[in-house]
Design a protein around this motif. Structure first.
Motif, mmCIF file in Angstrom:
data_model
loop_
_atom_site.group_PDB
_atom_site.id
_atom_site.type_symbol
_atom_site.label_atom_id
_atom_site.label_comp_id
_atom_site.label_asym_id
_atom_site.label_seq_id
_atom_site.Cartn_x
_atom_site.Cartn_y
_atom_site.Cartn_z
ATOM 1 N N PRO A 39 13.620 24.625 -37.788
ATOM 2 C CA PRO A 39 13.169 25.310 -38.817
ATOM 3 C C PRO A 39 13.467 24.783 -39.952
ATOM 4 N N GLU A 40 14.473 24.033 -40.328
ATOM 5 C CA GLU A 40 15.259 23.399 -41.486
ATOM 6 C C GLU A 40 14.297 22.376 -41.993
ATOM 7 N N ASP A 41 13.533 21.852 -41.295
ATOM 8 C CA ASP A 41 12.549 20.555 -41.386
ATOM 9 C C ASP A 41 11.813 20.821 -42.563
ATOM 10 N N VAL A 42 12.166 20.720 -43.973
ATOM 11 C CA VAL A 42 11.061 21.208 -44.963
ATOM 12 C C VAL A 42 9.808 20.088 -44.935
ATOM 13 N N ASP A 43 10.103 18.929 -44.587
ATOM 14 C CA ASP A 43 8.900 17.823 -44.749
ATOM 15 C C ASP A 43 7.662 18.311 -43.685
ATOM 16 N N ALA A 90 -2.489 28.575 -44.920
ATOM 17 C CA ALA A 90 -1.655 27.474 -45.903
ATOM 18 C C ALA A 90 -0.708 28.166 -46.901
ATOM 19 N N ARG A 91 -1.297 29.080 -47.467
ATOM 20 C CA ARG A 91 -0.559 29.842 -48.524
ATOM 21 C C ARG A 91 0.770 30.727 -47.981
ATOM 22 N N ARG A 92 0.367 31.270 -46.620
ATOM 23 C CA ARG A 92 1.404 32.030 -45.911
ATOM 24 C C ARG A 92 2.399 31.044 -45.345
ATOM 25 N N LEU A 138 9.083 27.931 -49.642
ATOM 26 C CA LEU A 138 9.253 26.771 -49.838
ATOM 27 C C LEU A 138 9.564 26.558 -51.293
ATOM 28 N N GLU A 139 8.890 27.133 -52.226
ATOM 29 C CA GLU A 139 9.098 26.699 -53.871
ATOM 30 C C GLU A 139 10.446 26.856 -54.203
ATOM 31 N N GLY A 140 11.248 27.783 -53.566
ATOM 32 C CA GLY A 140 12.755 28.044 -54.022
ATOM 33 C C GLY A 140 13.670 27.152 -52.866
ATOM 34 N N ARG A 190 4.122 17.156 -53.613
ATOM 35 C CA ARG A 190 3.240 17.484 -52.491
ATOM 36 C C ARG A 190 2.851 18.854 -52.231
ATOM 37 N N LEU A 191 3.928 19.679 -52.321
ATOM 38 C CA LEU A 191 3.760 21.242 -52.270
ATOM 39 C C LEU A 191 2.684 21.743 -53.232
ATOM 40 N N GLY A 192 3.009 21.147 -54.489
ATOM 41 C CA GLY A 192 1.881 21.664 -55.687
ATOM 42 C C GLY A 192 0.472 21.283 -55.465
ATOM 43 N N LEU A 193 0.325 20.065 -55.230
ATOM 44 C CA LEU A 193 -1.140 19.544 -54.479
ATOM 45 C C LEU A 193 -1.621 20.279 -53.520
ATOM 46 N N ALA A 194 -0.839 20.387 -52.558
ATOM 47 C CA ALA A 194 -1.264 21.191 -51.377
ATOM 48 C C ALA A 194 -1.859 22.675 -51.735
ATOM 49 N N LEU A 195 -1.000 23.524 -52.476
ATOM 50 C CA LEU A 195 -1.224 25.008 -52.949
ATOM 51 C C LEU A 195 -2.471 24.682 -53.847
#
Length: 930
Positions: free
Chosen positions: A156-160, A178-180, A185-187, A197-202
């Motif tokens: 679960p700790e694998d952020v990538d 995807a949003r769920r 992750l933002e924090g 990566r996360l910003g582009l995905a969202l």
């Protein structure tokens, strides 16, 4: 035995010196010194071919030095010796992925994951991640998402992996999921790369609010993709200045073709097509040999104004794509700008496939005076999604259509067909149910076919009636046949003397002159409103011109004033009669100004001059010329009373002395000889008034369409934010269903206790009859079906409540309940089928045969035992419902967009087919009247 033999040879009997070299090589590999390790291991393998430990190390070394193919061969040899080793399968999967062989990577990763599943942990998670990457490479992001979920469950700790899951879900068009998946992750203390990566995905998931702070952080460190995404978000908000700033920053930061392409989109939205074309050309120049797609976009936005620029863009496009239709369209427009019609016609001989070819065809037809062909081409283009004018071309398309319509209204002889114009306005008024406009248009159509209508105007007691009598040479004015009531009186030619009373409803009553008072009285008794009275006289003059006698303006009776204004509206030309003794009053000036403003030809007559001395007459004329220059040439001085007496007495000398023949000559030169032109101008003026009223409805109609589109735009915006309420409704439904299942099994346990036969001693068994078994199966199935149906109903109500506000007031609102039911019914039915399969597939039989005989006879143990036949909704139903509702939201968003686009096209068709022709007619009529 083979593995035991290899262990003895490769481990127990392995020389110490060889073991040392292998261990030294493995240390080098751990230190990242692959080239040195490869040399050592190659030497070992030359001495001991097939040594497993050396083969594995050699494969790692070859991978490290970039020889992936060699590494895969070495590893394949090692796997032949240890085909069940999950670590070797894992390494094989990595190497296959590095070789861009996703099929082999999937196979190897699947083998590794199967053998590592029991122990779980990082190795299993890594196998799942590798398989996810391979599935993604094969174009199956949905499968990638499935594998990434497994990896996250193990680690679960694998952020990538969590960010990769968000990206995979976006690529699978599972935006809500995807949003769920991105929650929390933002924090998570992301570094810059992960933040980007996360910003582009969202951003791609449509969650602009969550993406923006991440993208802004990424933009601060100069990430061009983040800057492009921010530019597109600003563009979506309509903030062109901010969008342009982000896009130009992306270009300055080295974003290359992608950043220039984004800048072009911003410039197009801002209406700066020329700059957008330059940006796209620059973007193409960054690619080796040019970029066809970018050049085609440039060809579609470059303004169609400069022939040299059009040819330059066409040359650049054809260098990458010979004979491209977009380039052909540009060349055609360049030829039209240079006046090369024949060459343009030859170039456009093929089928139209580009919007700008449509415009070129239309412009060519217009240049060749073929307006009908130009309109037909424009209609064909607007009816096709592929050929519809885009961006700045929409204004050019409207200009072409307007010019074609203007040419069409003028006709081949440059003369407006007023009858057709009136019929066009009448058709519009009938279609729009404009009752007053319909009546006016029909009346105008009748007026067009009548002789010129000369209206006699003037103030009360100016001598208009006497002047009318002088025209016809008979006593027909108020002292004779004409009614003195508030009516409009038309003198017209005919074979015999007759009167006709024309009512407002279009009906008429006729009779002899002596019947006029009776006919008017009949109309009053019947409650009918009289429009006008026609006096028919045998008169050569009245065969050419009809005369409209009116009550005087500034009269004591207010009805007379209203009739005078109506007479001015109906007039084709006007004769204004001054009382010489009172000429030039301010009240006369106001009315004359309004007559002149209507563009009617006005002739002025100065009546009762026989009552003035010559010097007084000269003073009156000078005063009129000074105070009322709008009356035009000097008024004709006359005495209508003297002219009438002379005509009755056949005294030619007295008739000439009365000044009346001079008035007739002025009327002949300025009015009667130009009756057709004046009639057309007057009818055109009245049609203009009618057109203004018709065109005034455009704003209201367009406002209706804009209101529809605004509601649909709001619906599209709010639908993107209902994911949370929808997910909450599904979660509540699952909880309710789980509780209902528990109650169903508790009730079933109570039923079991009611019919089971307890064992009589410790060695006996509890038992149940076959009928009881069948009854229990039916009870459980019915209770579970009721639970599913009840849950589905409540979930449907909750989803409708969540979605309905977004669609309120739109065409989609009425069908939302049906669509929700259609979306959730299949998952619920499938879940019910799965549950029924569990019950009928042996679960109850095992309960009766294996559990019940020795079970404790109380509700909880029995319910727990029966619960082994439960289908778990959280595992099987919830994902299906989430997928179904996500698909429903996508469909609704697509339908909202499509409905808004349909409304836009409907309005454009209405404007193009109805309002633009009327507006073009308005312009042409203004020129005619002017």
């Amino acid at each position: 035995m083979g593995r035991a033999a290899r262990f003895i040879d490769d481990v127990l009997l392995l020389p110490e010196e060889v073991r040392d070299r292998i261990e030294r090589a493995e240390q080098l590999l751990d230190a990242g010194r692959g080239a040195e390790a490869e040399k050592l291991l190659r030497g070992v393998l030359e001495e001991r071919p097939g040594l497993l430990r050396a083969l594995i190390g050699w494969a790692r070394a070859l991978e490290m030095t970039g020889d992936v193919s060699g590494a895969r061969l070495a590893l394949a040899e090692a796997r032949q010796q240890e085909p069940d080793d999950p670590q070797l399968s894992l390494l094989a999967a990595k190497l296959a992925l590095a070789s861009h062989d996703p099929g082999a990577a999937v196979t190897a990763a699947r083998e590794a994951a199967r053998r590592l599943a029991a122990q779980g942990g990082p190795a299993f998670a890594e196998a799942c991640v590798i398989r996810a990457r391979a599935e993604w490479m094969r174009g199956r992001p949905d499968r990638a998402a499935r594998e990434l979920r497994k990896a996250i469950a193990a680690r679960p700790e694998d952020v990538d992996a969590r960010i990769a899951l968000v990206e995979a879900l976006v690529d699978s068009d599972e935006r809500l999921a995807a949003r769920r998946a991105a929650r929390g992750l933002e924090g998570a203390g992301l570094d810059d790369a992960r933040t980007t990566r996360l910003g582009l995905a969202l951003h791609r998931a449509g969650d602009a609010a969550s993406a923006r702070p991440l993208l802004e952080r990424a933009a601060q460190i100069g990430n061009t993709q983040a800057l492009e995404a921010l530019a597109r978000q600003s563009l979506a908000r309509g903030d062109h200045a901010a969008a342009e700033g982000h896009a130009r920053m992306a270009v300055a930061r080295g974003g290359g073709a992608a950043a220039l392409s984004t800048l072009a989109d911003v410039l197009v939205a801002a209406g700066r097509d020329g700059e957008a074309a330059q940006a796209l050309l620059a973007a193409s120049e960054t690619r080796q040999g040019g970029d066809r797609d970018l050049l085609r976009r440039a060809a579609r936005v470059v303004p169609l104004r400069d022939a040299r620029e059009l040819v330059r863009v066409a040359d650049a496009l054809e260098a990458t794509s010979p004979e491209d239709p977009a380039a052909r369209a540009l060349r055609a427009h360049a030829m039209l700008l240079r006046g090369e019609r024949d060459a343009c016609r030859t170039l456009l001989a093929g089928e139209m496939v580009e919007p700008r070819e449509v415009l070129a065809h239309a412009r060519l037809a217009l240049d060749e005076r073929r307006p009908q062909d130009a309109l037909a081409v424009m209609d064909r283009g607007e009816a096709s999604e592929q050929l519809r004018p885009r961006n700045g071309d929409a204004q050019l398309a409207r200009t072409i259509r307007r010019d074609a319509l203007r040419t069409l209204w003028r006709g081949p002889r440059e003369e407006v067909d007023l009858a057709a114009a009136i019929d066009g306005v009448l058709a519009f008024a009938e279609e729009r149910r404009l009752t007053d406009a319909v009546a006016r248009a029909r009346a105008l159509r009748d007026e067009l076919d009548r002789p010129l209508l000369l209206t006699i105007l003037g103030e009360f007691n100016a001598g208009k009636s006497t002047l009318v009598n002088a025209f016809v040479g008979a006593d027909v004015a108020p002292t004779g046949i004409l009614p003195t009531t508030a009516t409009l009186n038309v003198l017209r030619g005919g074979a015999e003397r007759r009167v006709r009373v024309v009512r407002k409803d279009g009906t008429t009553r006729e009779g002899d002159w002596d019947d006029l008072k009776r006919l008017l009285g009949d109309a009053e008794r019947e409650g009918a409103v009289v429009d006008h009275v026609e006096i028919v006289l045998p008169s050569e003059l009245l065969e050419r011109v009809w005369i409209l006698d009116t009550p005087g303006s500034n009269a004591p009776n207010p009805e007379h004033e209203a009739l005078a204004k109506e007479a001015m509206r109906r007039a084709d030309a006007a004769l204004w009669v001054f009382d010489a003794g009172q000429a030039g009053k301010a009240s006369e000036g106001r009315i004359l100004a309004s007559v002149r403003a209507s563009k009617r030809t006005v002739i002025a007559a100065l009546n009762k001059v026989d009552r003035l001395k010559p010097e007084q007459l000269a003073q009156v004329k000078a005063s009129l010329a000074r105070e009322m220059p709008e009356i035009g040439p000097e008024p004709v001085a006359l005495s209508a009373r003297a002219a009438l007496r002379a005509r009755v007495a056949n005294d030619d000398a007295a008739y000439e002395a009365s000044g009346f023949p001079a008035l007739v000559r002025r009327l002949e030169s300025d009015v009667f000889s130009q009756s057709r032109l004046l009639k057309r101008r007057a009818c055109a003026g009245r049609l203009l008034e009618l057109l203004r009223d018709a065109l005034a409805t455009e704003a209201e109609v367009e406002g209706g369409f804009e209101a529809r589109r605004a509601k649909l735009d709001r619906a599209a915006t709010t639908l993107a934010s209902v994911g949370g309420p929808v997910q909450a409704a599904i979660e509540r439904a699952i909880e309710e269903l789980e509780a209902a299942q528990s109650r169903a099994f508790d009730d079933a346990a109570a039923e079991v206790l009611s019919f089971v036969r307890p064992r009589t001693n410790r060695f006996a068994s509890h038992g149940a009859d076959p009928e009881d078994r069948a009854f229990l199966a039916e009870v459980i199935q019915n209770r579970l079906d009721q639970a599913s149906e009840s849950t589905a109903a409540r979930l449907g109500e909750a989803l409708v409540a969540a979605l309905a506000p977004s669609l309120a007031g739109t065409e989609l609102e009425a069908a939302i309940a049906v669509r929700v039911e259609a979306a959730i019914a299949p998952p619920v039915a499938a879940f019910g089928g799965f549950q029924a399969g569990l019950l009928s597939g042996g679960a109850l039989r095992r309960f009766f045969d294996e559990v019940l005989p020795t079970a404790t006879l109380s509700v909880k143990p029995i319910a727990d035992a029966l619960g082994q036949a439960r289908a778990f909704p959280r595992e099987s139903l919830r994902p299906a419902l989430e997928h179904a509702t996500a698909e429903l939201l996508r469909e609704l968003e697509r339908d909202v967009t499509a409905t808004g686009e349909a409304a836009r096209r409907e309005w454009e068709r209405l404007r193009a087919r109805t309002y633009e022709p009327l507006r073009a007619l308005h312009e042409v009529l203004e020129e005619l009247v002017g």
